[in-house]
Design a protein around this motif. Structure first.
Motif, mmCIF file in Angstrom:
data_model
loop_
_atom_site.group_PDB
_atom_site.id
_atom_site.type_symbol
_atom_site.label_atom_id
_atom_site.label_comp_id
_atom_site.label_asym_id
_atom_site.label_seq_id
_atom_site.Cartn_x
_atom_site.Cartn_y
_atom_site.Cartn_z
ATOM 1 N N ILE A 143 0.962 -1.547 -0.110
ATOM 2 C CA ILE A 143 0.349 -0.408 -0.057
ATOM 3 C C ILE A 143 1.026 0.721 0.065
ATOM 4 O O ILE A 143 0.989 2.023 -0.671
ATOM 5 C CB ILE A 143 -1.093 0.008 0.803
ATOM 6 C CG1 ILE A 143 -1.991 -0.822 1.452
ATOM 7 C CG2 ILE A 143 -1.721 1.788 0.961
ATOM 8 C CD1 ILE A 143 -2.783 -1.333 1.716
ATOM 9 N N PHE A 144 2.080 1.020 0.791
ATOM 10 C CA PHE A 144 2.811 2.181 0.472
ATOM 11 C C PHE A 144 3.457 2.474 -0.283
ATOM 12 O O PHE A 144 3.402 3.830 -1.215
ATOM 13 C CB PHE A 144 4.100 2.205 2.298
ATOM 14 C CG PHE A 144 4.974 3.448 2.504
ATOM 15 C CD1 PHE A 144 3.865 4.508 2.736
ATOM 16 C CD2 PHE A 144 5.937 3.046 1.585
ATOM 17 C CE1 PHE A 144 5.327 5.508 2.683
ATOM 18 C CE2 PHE A 144 7.147 4.630 2.269
ATOM 19 C CZ PHE A 144 6.520 5.131 2.891
ATOM 20 N N ALA A 145 3.714 1.201 -1.497
ATOM 21 C CA ALA A 145 4.372 1.688 -2.296
ATOM 22 C C ALA A 145 3.750 2.027 -3.802
ATOM 23 O O ALA A 145 3.699 2.583 -4.433
ATOM 24 C CB ALA A 145 4.979 0.117 -2.954
ATOM 25 N N ALA A 146 2.293 1.871 -3.334
ATOM 26 C CA ALA A 146 1.411 1.959 -4.105
ATOM 27 C C ALA A 146 1.191 4.208 -3.852
ATOM 28 O O ALA A 146 1.320 4.318 -4.952
ATOM 29 C CB ALA A 146 0.077 0.968 -4.379
ATOM 30 N N LEU A 147 0.552 4.258 -2.527
ATOM 31 C CA LEU A 147 1.012 5.889 -2.019
ATOM 32 C C LEU A 147 2.167 6.307 -2.852
ATOM 33 O O LEU A 147 1.609 7.277 -3.899
ATOM 34 C CB LEU A 147 0.609 5.598 -0.950
ATOM 35 C CG LEU A 147 0.609 6.483 -0.045
ATOM 36 C CD1 LEU A 147 -1.487 6.429 -0.901
ATOM 37 C CD2 LEU A 147 -0.018 6.976 1.297
ATOM 38 N N VAL A 148 3.045 6.106 -2.895
ATOM 39 C CA VAL A 148 4.125 6.749 -3.187
ATOM 40 C C VAL A 148 4.424 6.766 -5.019
ATOM 41 O O VAL A 148 4.229 7.922 -5.346
ATOM 42 C CB VAL A 148 5.655 5.638 -2.370
ATOM 43 C CG1 VAL A 148 6.624 6.910 -3.627
ATOM 44 C CG2 VAL A 148 5.776 6.530 -1.244
ATOM 45 N N SER A 149 4.550 5.493 -5.465
ATOM 46 C CA SER A 149 3.618 5.322 -7.010
ATOM 47 C C SER A 149 3.216 5.990 -8.088
ATOM 48 O O SER A 149 3.017 7.331 -8.326
ATOM 49 C CB SER A 149 4.458 4.092 -7.301
ATOM 50 O OG SER A 149 3.442 3.499 -7.779
ATOM 51 N N GLY A 150 1.712 6.370 -6.658
ATOM 52 C CA GLY A 150 0.381 7.330 -7.047
ATOM 53 C C GLY A 150 0.907 8.698 -7.028
ATOM 54 O O GLY A 150 0.211 10.007 -8.443
#
Lengths: 339, 296, 407, 247
Positions: free
Chosen positions: B5-12
């Motif tokens: 989730i954190f990774a998706a947040l950052v890449s988003g």
């Protein structure tokens, strides 16, 4: 300002152009029929081989442009998603190919699919108008075209090739000449239908909706319903055009669903003039021919095409047919009012 | 799960910020002139090509990078100014379809011109060594250049908001945006403002082209790629709202990255779904008409 | 109504100018045989189109310099734009046949071939396609081409992917954790599927971390790169990335992957499809990539290959030919061989002659399958890395030729 | 007569193809307040728009402070010292009142003298920090007049200032307008439906009828002639042709 629009609206409703204060008048339906018959007869004599094929393509785009103009010119709706309905017609024919239905039935089904799709879309999108609606049509068209790649039955990037043209009343449409006659008949009948619609109370109510939605609803016109019906009619006619196109080309491919095609058909209407009956037709012919001629005679057709289009947009706001009243006005009335 | 989730947040955010940088100029132009400019994509592409031309494909130092960006932004700004005078100024009074088509025609023209000038071979801009590579934060790998882009995007968002809200140019611009006739009747140079805003919007596209070029293949197919996304951001954000555009861009970036991570089947549709939902539920956009609220 | 002549005159003028522009391509003299090449001349794929037609030009220049074909006749090329749709490609083919040009070649996109092939089938023309390598278009699998008048010189997509899988399985038996990134259309999906099946068939226990598919027109792959980067598992020596992309898609992905240091975190990046032009465009910064396609200039140590590379360099400022150039070149050689065999440029005779014709090519002797209509071109696996000291920014580390399987 | 601020001669104007004014003559002296009367649609708003160079095509001459302005652009006319207060006020809603005023002052390169404006329009003081969209109708009118004055114009075109205001607010407005010529050295043309309001503020009136000048004379004379009033203003209604102003 309002009065001018009103005047134009009335002219549109009655089918008159501002210039033509003719003492005699051919009935509109007859005029359309005459043009189609003349073009139909001259066509195969004038064009041979690939140019006849090109002329048939142009003819189909004439129908597509006229259908789009029901929205653009009559109702004042900008849609950047008409390719979706055109494509729907084409893919319907592609999917029906294995059943080998008669070509006319294919057209009917294509029309129905286009109309239903358009009606569903306009029912959902009805609360939005203007640029937002245009945006929604763009998104709708792009989503549909994305689906082509996601649904295996629709053939992905290769589309649905190998569509046979079939036979009508025992005559094979295989040769380009017979197909020309077939296309002339279909588009001619629909052009007359469009002409009659334009002069009907329905056509007049669309004009009223375009010019002033508030006043239109005060006059008892159901604005939302008018928009939905206009959209459905445009979708139906685009569906027929798409179906014809698939029969002509023998393939339904995803590129005909792209937003650039939606843009191109709007350009056709604009080139010819979207406030006249003949404008979209002439625009479609010019666009198809110019596109073909430019792509093989210059290394960057986009440049010249873009420039040409800019000139038309800036100098001829009413399209090429806008030249007609402009010239006749200049001839009859020399005196100019200072601005 | 948390890591994902954190990774998706950052890449988003890393996906959304470049979109905002591209769309900011379009938002500005739409806010003042109500022109949705198809040619914005061509402005972006020309910015990328000019940036490449100035630096010759190699980004040697940070000062060179800034020089390249300035040249790209100023040149494209000038092209924007010329387009405004030659094309758009004549169309403000016309309906939006005509303006859209004129901008589409301009897109075609500029696209053809780019092919004439730069040919059709794709080019590549090398990343500045200081901005190349990546680092890890809470177990998630983050590209250094994404951080740069996020920073630039934030600065642009704040800068443009201050420009519009706090300066006299901003006041004039908002006045012209809302009621051109009244602004002129007060003696304000509405035409000058429109010209300046168009040039600034185009310059932002040129800047975006230069900034994002190290991540892309620079070729004539670049023009349309960001147009639809930028349109979507302007619409979703609420026409003309800079804050709305930022939030819309981040939202679209996040939707995309979460879709890619958790629902790969929906990945390509996330943009369209977002636009459809926003338009149907809130036709005026998230920050509808915040730029210059209309009475009607 | 009476003022309708203005637009009508415009249309007529446009039509006439269009006709005159198109009609200059007819076969003029008996001493010249014109072949009509259809390839993209504008837009996103214009460079590919140029590669194809340049390769063809090199072939006919060589043939003409060596005395021509069928007793001294010269070969000539006419070109038309493939456009971006089957419709424009079809119109181009029709225009050629209308003007008496019935020997056709070129075409880049399989989708366009799907539209053009049936049209050619009903015409007097024949067509030798360049990079239309979709399985449905040739007799690759069934052994019999579905189209009597269409031939292909490109290695089938699945053969390339299969060849790459075999070589990777042999060189990297321990790379089992794969991420796939490809164009979201059947070519992308099928290429990845074939590669994966090929690895499994070679006893590699493939584990798929993620599959990312993007639209052909996309250029921003932040989310996909981040997802791949975040999802990497296992030791670096077990990780691989497979790319089912070409052109701007490949270069955009690689650039964005480099921003995430992705290449250094995997043991291999494998790509099926033309790649050399992408590597070249990356200014010497291209990562280490294993690629499978029809050609690499360094793969063949034959005099004919040296000649081809030199001749192409002369018209392309010293650039090396790529797979698409090679396909154009093979179309030229195929036609030259078939016309020689037929003794004339008559399409029907050339068609018959093409079936089973053999000729020498840079990769050795090639044969056009009599039933499959498929030229027996081997796949070339090339291992390259960016090298800023090299003239074109690419260093070819090694190449391996995988012979035509006939399947 | 004293020096002329404005002389309009043979003014004709069109909306699209429809002619709206047929040769109007108006003269305003320095610090003079004149009334412009007429039925709804008689051409009062059109006259103002024609003077400002907004929308309507026009013919004829308009001399403002010895300068022919009929061919100038709206912004140039405004900068030369003509200020227009439209009937719908058109306060910029997203800007604060102070910003609205500052904008007008800056457009004419004048320093913003808030105290002087507050002196003329007292309710302005508490409105300064508010945004345009937060104002009531009367407040908008006050701000609109203040905004027009902020640029220190020499001629003020007031179009229907009492429209939609309560009697109490109309009274305040009356006092404000009364003080303006002396305080701001400005001439005023006042277009109104409210006859009493006009007659109590002006020395002379012009009366328009379907785009033509039907009467010109002193306010006292017109006030006493019920016949003229009946003939020229009989069917004065409260609604006007607001729709034109929206474009």
């Amino acid at each position: 300002m309002t009065t001018q629009l009103e005047q134009r609206g009335q002219n549109l409703a009655t089918g008159k152009t501002t210039s033509a204060k003719a003492r005699w008048r051919i009935p509109a339906t007859l005029e359309v029929a005459a043009v189609w018959i003349v073009v139909g007869v001259i066509g195969p004599g004038l064009f041979t081989g690939s140019t006849l094929f090109l002329a048939t393509t142009a003819l189909i785009f004439v129908l597509f442009a006229m259908s789009t103009n029901v929205l653009l010119g009559w109702t004042g709706i900008t849609s950047f998603g008409q390719a979706a309905f055109f494509g729907a017609g084409a893919y319907t024919v592609g999917l029906l190919a294995p059943i080998a239905l008669p070509p006319l039935i294919q057209l009917f089904v294509g029309a129905a699919v286009g109309a239903i799709l358009a009606m569903i879309f306009s029912l959902v999108a009805n609360r939005v108008t203007g640029v937002e609606f245009a945006m929604l049509t763009l998104v709708f068209g792009e989503s549909i075209s994305l689906l082509l790649y996601r649904i295996p039955a629709l053939g992905g990037e290769s589309g649905l090739p190998g569509i046979p043209r079939g036979a009508i009343f025992g005559t094979s449409l295989f040769s380009d000449k017979t197909f020309w006659w077939y296309a002339i008949a279909i588009t001619g009948v629909l052009a007359i239908v469009i002409r009659r619609l334009r002069g009907s109370t329905f056509g007049a109510s669309l004009t009223a909706v375009r010019d002033n939605p508030l006043r239109a609803s005060a006059l008892g016109i159901n604005v939302k319903l008018s928009r939905i019906v206009a959209f459905t009619v445009a979708g139906l006619l685009a569906g027929v055009a798409g179906a014809l196109y698939a029969q002509l080309q023998g393939i339904a491919s995803p590129d005909i669903m792209s937003w650039t095609v939606s843009g191109e058909v709007i350009i056709m209407c604009l080139i010819g003039g979207m406030h006249t009956y003949w404008g979209p037709a002439i625009g479609a012919v010019i666009f198809t021919v110019a596109n073909w001629a430019l792509s093989n005679s210059t290394s960057s057709p986009e440049l010249y095409f873009g420039l040409g289009l800019l000139v038309i947009v800036l100098v001829l706001p009413e399209g090429l047919l806008g030249l007609v009243p402009m010239i006749s006005k200049r001839m009859t009335r020399r005196q100019k009012v200072l601005s | 799960m948390f890591g994902q989730i954190f990774a998706a947040l950052v890449s988003g955010i890393a996906t959304g910020m470049p979109l905002f940088i591209v769309a900011s100029g379009l938002t500005l132009i739409y806010g003042v002139m109500r022109v949705l400019n198809f040619a914005h994509g061509a402005f972006f592409m020309i910015g990328a090509f000019l940036f490449y031309n100035v630096l010759g494909g190699v980004t040697g130092s940070i000062s060179l990078l800034i020089v390249g960006l300035l040249i790209a932004a100023l040149s494209v700004g000038a092209i924007g100014a010329v387009s405004e005078v030659a094309v758009f100024r004549r169309l403000y009074a016309r309906d939006h379809t005509t303006t859209l088509l004129a901008s589409y025609a301009l897109l075609l023209t500029l696209d053809g011109l780019v092919q004439q000038i730069w040919g059709v071979s794709p080019r590549s801009q090398t990343q500045l060594p200081a901005f190349a590579g990546s680092f890890q934060i809470l177990g998630v790998r983050v590209a250094t250049y994404d951080v740069v882009l996020i920073g630039v995007g934030a600065v642009l968002a704040i800068g443009l908001t201050l420009l519009l809200q706090r300066t006299s140019f901003g006041q004039t611009t908002r006045a012209v945006a809302h009621d051109q006739t009244m602004a002129r009747a007060l003696g304000l140079h509405a035409r000058g403002v429109q010209l300046a805003v168009f040039a600034l919007g185009a310059a932002l596209a040129g800047l975006a082209g230069g900034l994002i070029s190290p991540l892309l293949s620079i070729d004539p197919s670049l023009a349309p790629t960001f147009v639809v996304q930028s349109f979507a951001i302007v619409i979703v954000g609420g026409l003309g709202s800079m804050g709305g555009a930022l939030i819309a861009a981040l939202l679209i970036g996040l939707l995309d990255s979460f879709a890619v991570t958790f629902f790969p089947g929906f990945a390509g549709f996330s943009l369209y779904i977002a636009v459809t939902l926003v338009l149907l539920l809130r036709p005026q956009g998230i920050f509808g008409a915040a730029f210059a609220s209309r009475e009607a | 109504m009476k003022k309708l002549w203005i637009p009508i005159t415009g249309v007529v003028l446009l039509t006439l100018s269009g006709c005159s522009a198109g009609s200059s391509t007819g076969s003029s003299a008996d001493s010249t045989i014109t072949i009509g090449m259809i390839a993209p001349t504008q837009g996103a794929y214009a460079e590919i189109g140029k590669n194809i037609t340049d390769g063809f030009q090199v072939a006919i220049d060589e043939v003409n310099a060596n005395g021509g074909v069928a007793g001294g006749k010269q070969l000539a090329m006419a070109t038309k734009d493939e456009g971006s749709s089957p419709q424009t490609a079809t119109q181009a083919a029709r225009d050629f046949t209308s003007n008496g040009v019935n020997l056709l070649g070129g075409l880049f996109s399989s989708a366009d071939c799907a539209g053009v092939d049936p049209v050619v089938e009903q015409s007097p023309a024949i067509l030798v396609t360049a990079s239309c390598a979709s399985d449905t278009l040739t007799g690759g699998i069934s052994g019999t081409s579905p189209f009597k008048r269409t031939f292909g010189v490109a290695v089938r997509d699945q053969a390339n992917a299969q060849a790459l899988a075999e070589v990777m399985a042999q060189k990297f038996p321990n790379v089992t954790n794969y991420d796939a990134f490809g164009f979201d259309y059947s070519w992308g999906h099928e290429t990845w599927q074939t590669y994966r099946d090929g690895l499994t068939a070679a006893d590699v226990a493939v584990q798929v971390n993620s599959e990312q598919f993007v639209p052909l027109s996309a250029s921003d792959f932040h989310s996909q790169v981040a997802a791949i980067s975040g999802g990497l598992t296992g030791p670096v020596a077990s990780r691989g990335i497979f790319l089912a992309t070409f052109g701007a898609g490949t270069s955009g992905f690689l650039k964005q992957a480099q921003a995430y240091d992705l290449p250094s975190q995997v043991a291999l990046i494998a790509n099926s499809g033309e790649y050399y032009n992408v590597a070249r465009s990356l200014n010497g910064q291209a990562p280490d990539v294993w690629n499978s396609y029809d050609y690499n200039w360094a793969a063949f140590n034959t005099t004919m290959n040296t000649q081809f590379v030199t001749d192409y360099g002369k018209i392309a400022n010293g650039a090396k030919p790529v797979g698409w150039t090679y396909q154009g070149y093979l179309i030229g050689l195929s036609y030259a061989a078939a016309i020689n065999k037929a003794g004339s440029g008559d399409p029907e005779a050339v068609r018959t002659a093409l079936e089973g014709v053999s000729f020498d090519a840079p990769s050795g002797s090639l044969t056009m399958g009599a039933a499959s209509h498929q030229l027996s071109v081997p796949s070339v696996i090339s291992h390259t890395v960016g090298d800023s000291t090299s003239s074109d920014g690419v260093k070819v580390i090694e190449t391996q030729v995988v012979p035509y399987s006939g399947k | 007569m004293t020096a002329k601020t404005l002389t309009v001669s043979h003014l004709e104007a069109w909306y699209g193809t429809a002619q709206a004014l047929f040769g109007i003559d108006i003269a305003v002296a320095e610090r003079e307040v004149v009334g412009l009367l007429g039925r709804n649609g008689a051409g009062k708003s059109t006259t103002f728009k024609a003077i400002m160079g907004i929308e309507a095509r026009r013919l004829g001459t308009i001399v403002f402070q010895d300068r022919e302005i009929s061919r100038l652009r709206t912004e140039t006319i405004a900068r030369s010292g003509v200020a227009w207060v439209p009937p719908d006020r058109r306060i910029f809603p997203a800007l604060s009142v102070r910003e609205n005023l500052a904008l007008a002052a800056r457009a004419r390169r004048q320093p913003l003298d808030v105290d002087r404006l507050v002196d003329a329009v007292p309710i302005l003081e508490r409105l300064l920090p508010r945004r345009g969209y937060q104002l009531s109708g009367g407040e908008k009118q006050a701000v609109a007049i203040a905004r027009a004055l902020a640029g220190k114009p020499r001629l003020l075109l007031l179009d229907e200032p009492t429209e939609g205001l309560s009697p109490l607010v109309v009274q305040q407005l009356h006092e404000s307008i009364l003080s303006l010529p002396a305080k701001f050295d400005v001439s005023i043309i006042l277009a109104e439906q409210n006859l009493q309001f006009v007659l109590s503020l002006t020395s002379r009136v012009y009366v328009l009828d379907t785009g033509r000048m039907a009467h010109e004379g002193s306010s006292t004379e017109f006030a006493n002639s019920t016949g003229l009033q009946h003939q020229l203003l009989s069917v004065a209604s409260t609604s006007d042709s607001r729709s034109h102003a929206d474009h």
